[in-house]
Motif scaffolding. Structure first.
Motif, short mmCIF file in Angstrom:
data_model
loop_
_atom_site.label_atom_id
_atom_site.label_comp_id
_atom_site.label_asym_id
_atom_site.label_seq_id
_atom_site.Cartn_x
_atom_site.Cartn_y
_atom_site.Cartn_z
N LEU A 189 27.40 -34.09 -28.51
CA LEU A 189 26.89 -35.46 -28.40
C LEU A 189 26.36 -35.73 -27.00
O LEU A 189 25.27 -36.29 -26.83
CB LEU A 189 27.98 -36.47 -28.76
CG LEU A 189 27.60 -37.95 -28.54
CD1 LEU A 189 26.39 -38.32 -29.39
CD2 LEU A 189 28.79 -38.85 -28.85
N ALA A 190 27.13 -35.30 -25.98
CA ALA A 190 26.70 -35.53 -24.61
C ALA A 190 25.39 -34.80 -24.31
O ALA A 190 24.49 -35.35 -23.65
CB ALA A 190 27.79 -35.06 -23.64
N ILE A 191 25.25 -33.58 -24.80
CA ILE A 191 24.02 -32.81 -24.56
C ILE A 191 22.84 -33.46 -25.27
O ILE A 191 21.74 -33.56 -24.71
CB ILE A 191 24.21 -31.35 -25.02
CG1 ILE A 191 25.21 -30.64 -24.09
CG2 ILE A 191 22.89 -30.60 -25.04
CD1 ILE A 191 25.64 -29.27 -24.55
N GLU A 192 23.05 -33.93 -26.52
CA GLU A 192 21.97 -34.61 -27.24
C GLU A 192 21.51 -35.86 -26.49
O GLU A 192 20.31 -36.12 -26.37
CB GLU A 192 22.44 -34.98 -28.64
CG GLU A 192 22.58 -33.79 -29.58
CD GLU A 192 22.75 -34.23 -31.03
OE1 GLU A 192 22.42 -35.39 -31.32
OE2 GLU A 192 23.19 -33.40 -31.84
N LEU A 193 22.45 -36.64 -26.01
CA LEU A 193 22.10 -37.87 -25.29
C LEU A 193 21.40 -37.55 -23.97
O LEU A 193 20.46 -38.26 -23.56
CB LEU A 193 23.36 -38.69 -25.03
CG LEU A 193 24.05 -39.26 -26.29
CD1 LEU A 193 25.40 -39.87 -25.93
CD2 LEU A 193 23.16 -40.28 -26.98
N ALA A 194 21.85 -36.49 -23.29
CA ALA A 194 21.20 -36.10 -22.04
C ALA A 194 19.78 -35.62 -22.30
O ALA A 194 18.83 -35.98 -21.58
CB ALA A 194 22.01 -35.00 -21.35
#
Length: 555
Positions: free
Chosen positions: A75-80
Motif C-alpha cells: 500500500l505504501a509503495i502504491e501511494l508513493a
C-alpha cells in the motif's frame, strides 16, 4: 476466512503475509533491482500515473531507497508511486521523512483505510483496547527495535493493566509489531507504523516522560557495556550496543536537548563503539558536543577527551589529537586516573611515531608501561608492549620487534584479548614482510584479518587489507592485490580512516609493483571490483587459495 489476527479456533493455520522483498543491497546491479517485487510494483504503479516513467541508472538508487524506507509495504509503495505524477524519485525520497502526510490520495473507489497509509494504520490502531493503544504509542520511542527488557523498563510506568509481554504478543498478532526472527526477545516496528506510534505518543502528553525513561535505560546499558568493550567479551558487547545504535542515537538526540548529564554519560560510555565499528565522523560529532557540555575537572570529561583524541588520530588530525591529549593528560593526572593517563600517553606516542620522532614515541610508551605496571593492569600491559614493538619495527630492529610482539601475544592468549591479538598478529606479519618473507607473513595476516572481521574492527580490517595486498602482489597476482586495495579504499571512504605513514608507504610500493605488470585500465577495473566486493567473499577465497609461483598467476 482470512483475518488480521489469529481467531484462536480449532484447525486454524497462521500464515503471516510479509512485506514485498527488497534488493539484497542498497546499491545492487541494475538488472537485480528490477527483479525485486517491491521495485517492480513501484515501476508498475508509477507507469500507471505517468506513461513516460521508466527505471534508469540515474533514478534506480532513489527508487530502491523509497521502497526500503517504506519497508516493502505494498500500500505504501502504491501511494508513493502515485506521487511520481508530480515528483521525481529523488524529490519523493527527500519528502519521505513524513511519509504519513505524503502518502495519501489513493484510488477513489477504495475505502478510506485503503486510500491513505495513515487510514490503514489508524484502522488497526482504533481496534486496539485502550491499554494496548497506550503500549503501542510508547513503543514508538524505540528506534530500530527493542528487547523485551527495554520495553518492560521503559513502557511500563506502573499504569499498564497487562503484562508487557502479553501486550507485545497481542500487537504482534495484529501485525503492528514484529518479532525479530532468530531472536526470541527482540521486537521491531515497520518504520511507517513507528511514525504513527510516535505521533500518538506526542499527542498523549507523556512523550517527555517516556523519552527520559528511554534515555535512562540506554545510559544504563551503555555504562554496563563500557568495561566489557575491551577484553574477551568485547565482541558480544559491541554487537549488543551496535544492535541498539538507533536507540542510542535517539537517546543522545533527546538528552542533548533536555538532559545534558544523561547525554555526556552515554557519550562517554560508548566512546569505543564509535571508532572500533568505524563510525568516526558520527562519533566525533557526539563527542565534541559532549566535551563542551561535560563538567570541567570531571572523570566523564577525561573519557570524552580519550574518545576524541583516538578519533582525531585515526582521521589523521595529529595536531588536534596532540592538543587534546595534553589537556586530557593533565586532567587525568590531577584526578589520579591511571587508565586515562595511560590512554593519553599512548596517543602522544602514536602522534610522535607518525612524525618519525621515535625517541619521543618510545618515551611516551615506556612511561605508559610504568603507569600500567603500578596499576597492575595486565591486559593493558600487553597492548603497551605491542606499542613498544611497533617502535622497534619502525626502526627496523626486527629481532627486538618480534620478541616484544611475541611477549605481548603470549599474554593476550591467556586473557582472551582478541583485539590486541589481531593487532599483534598483523605486526608479526609486517615483521615477516620486512624480512622479505611474504609466505611467512601470509597466515599471520589472514588470521589477523579474520579476527578483525569477527570483531567488526574496521581500522584493523583496513590495515590487514593493505598488508595482504603487498603479500598477494609479491605472489605475482596484481589484479587480486588491486582488488584488496580497492576494498580497503572503500572502507576508508565509508569510515573516514586515514592510513598512517607506514601504511601509506606500503600502499605506494604495492601500487608501483602492480603498475609494472598491468595497464592503467586493468588496474582501474580491479580497484573498482574490489570496492564493490564483500570482505567475507575475499577472505574465503584467500583462505582457500594456495599461492602459486609468480610465473603461473595473474600475469
Amino acid at each position: 476466512v482470512t483475518s488480521r489476527e489469529p481467531l484462536r479456533i480449532a484447525g486454524e493455520q497462521e500464515f503471516a503475509v510479509p512485506p514485498l522483498s527488497l534488493p539484497s543491497s542498497s546499491s545492487p546491479r541494475f538488472e537485480d533491482a528490477t527483479r525485486s517485487p517491491a521495485v517492480a510494483l513501484f515501476i508498475e504503479r508509477a507507469g500507471g500515473v505517468r506513461a513516460d516513467f521508466t527505471l534508469t541508472e540515474d533514478n534506480v538508487a532513489a527508487v530502491i531507497a523509497i521502497c526500503r524506507r517504506l519497508d516493502g509495504l505494498p500500500l505504501a509503495i502504491e501511494l508513493a508511486a502515485a506521487r511520481i505524477k508530480v515528483l521525481a524519485p529523488h524529490g519523493l525520497l527527500d519528502r519521505l521523512d513524513h511519509s504519513l502526510k505524503l502518502l495519501s490520495s489513493g484510488r477513489r473507489d477504495a475505502s478510506e483505510r485503503q486510500r491513505t497509509l495513515r487510514g490503514a494504520i489508524s484502522w488497526s490502531y482504533d481496534l486496539l483496547s485502550e491499554v494496548e493503544q497506550r503500549l503501542f504509542s510508547r513503543l514508538g520511542v524505540f528506534a530500530g527495535g527493542w528487547s523485551l527488557d527495554a520495553a518492560e523498563q521503559v513502557c511500563d510506568r506502573g499504569d499498564l493493566d497487562l503484562e508487557v509481554l502479553d501486550g507485545l504478543a497481542s500487537l504482534v498478532d495484529k501485525s503492528l509489531v514484529r518479532a525479530v526472527a532468530g531472536d526470541e526477545e527482540r521486537f521491531s516496528m515497520l518504520e511507517t507504523i513507528r511514525e504513527f506510534a510516535t505521533e500518538s505518543l506526542e499527542e498523549s502528553g507523556e512523550a517527555q516522560e517516556i523519552r527520559r525513561a528511554h534515555a535512562e535505560y540506554f545510559r544504563g546499558l551503555a555504562e554496563e557495556a563500557e568495561p566489557h568493550l575491551v577484553g574477551e567479551n568485547q565482541k558480544e558487547w559491541l554487537d549488543r550496543l551496535e544492535r541498539d545504535l538507533g536507540n542510542i542515537r535517539a537517546a543522545l538526540t533527546w538528552s542533548f536537548l533536555r538532559h545534558i548529564d544523561l547525554a555526556t554519560s552515554i557519550t562517554a560510555a560508548t566512546r569505543r563503539l564509535w571508532w572500533v565499528r568505524g563510525y568516526l565522523s558520527e562519533g566525533y560529532t557526539w563527542l565534541m558536543k559532549a566535551s563542551v557540555a561535560a563538567p570541567d575537572g570531571s572523570l566523564v570529561k577525561t573519557k570524552i577527551l580519550r574518545g576524541l583524541t583516538a578519533i582525531l588520530q585515526m582521521q589523521g588530525d595529529n595536531k588536534g589529537a596532540e592538543r587534546l591529549a595534553h589537556e586530557g593528560l593533565a586532567l587525568s593526572r590531577s584526578l589520579h586516573d591511571e587508565e586515562g593517563t595511560i590512554s593519553f600517553l599512548v596517543t602522544l606516542g602514536m602522534v610522535a611515531e607518525e612524525r618519525r620522532d621515535y625517541d619521543r614515541a618510545e618515551a611516551s610508551f615506556q612511561e605508559a608501561v610504568e603507569v600500567g605496571q603500578r596499576s597492575g593492569a595486565e591486559a593493558g600491559l600487553a597492548k603497551l608492549v605491542n606499542n613498544l614493538g611497533s617502535i622497534a619495527l619502525a626502526r627496523n630492529e626486527l629481532e627486538r620487534a618480534e620478541q616484544l610482539f611475541n611477549e605481548s601475544l603470549e599474554t593476550q592468549m591467556q586473557l582472551g584479548d582478541d583485539e590486541t591479538r589481531a593487532l599483534t598478529l598483523l605486526n608479526l606479519g609486517l615483521v615477516a614482510l620486512k624480512r622479505g618473507s611474504p609466505q611467512a607473513a601470509r597466515p599471520l595476516i589472514i588470521e589477523s584479518l579474520a579476527r578483525s572481521s569477527s570483531l567488526g574492527h574496521k581500522e584493523f580490517i583496513v590495515s590487514n587489507l593493505e598488508s595482504l595486498a603487498a603479500i598477494v602482489v609479491s605472489e605475482g597476482r596484481p589484479r587480486d592485490a588491486a582488488q584488496l586495495l580497492g576494498l580497503s579504499q572503500a572502507l576508508q571512504a565509508a569510515t573516514g580512516f586515514f592510513l598512517p605513514a607506514s601504511e601509506r608507504q606500503l600502499r605506494r610500493q604495492t601500487l608501483e609493483t602492480i603498475q609494472q605488470t598491468v595497464d592503467a585500465a586493468t588496474l582501474s577495473r580491479a580497484l573498482q571490483e574490489g570496492e564493490a566486493s564483500k570482505l567475507e567473499d575475499l577472505l574465503h577465497r584467500l583462505r582457500e587459495d594456495v599461492p602459486a609461483t609468480p610465473s603461473t598467476r595473474d600475469c
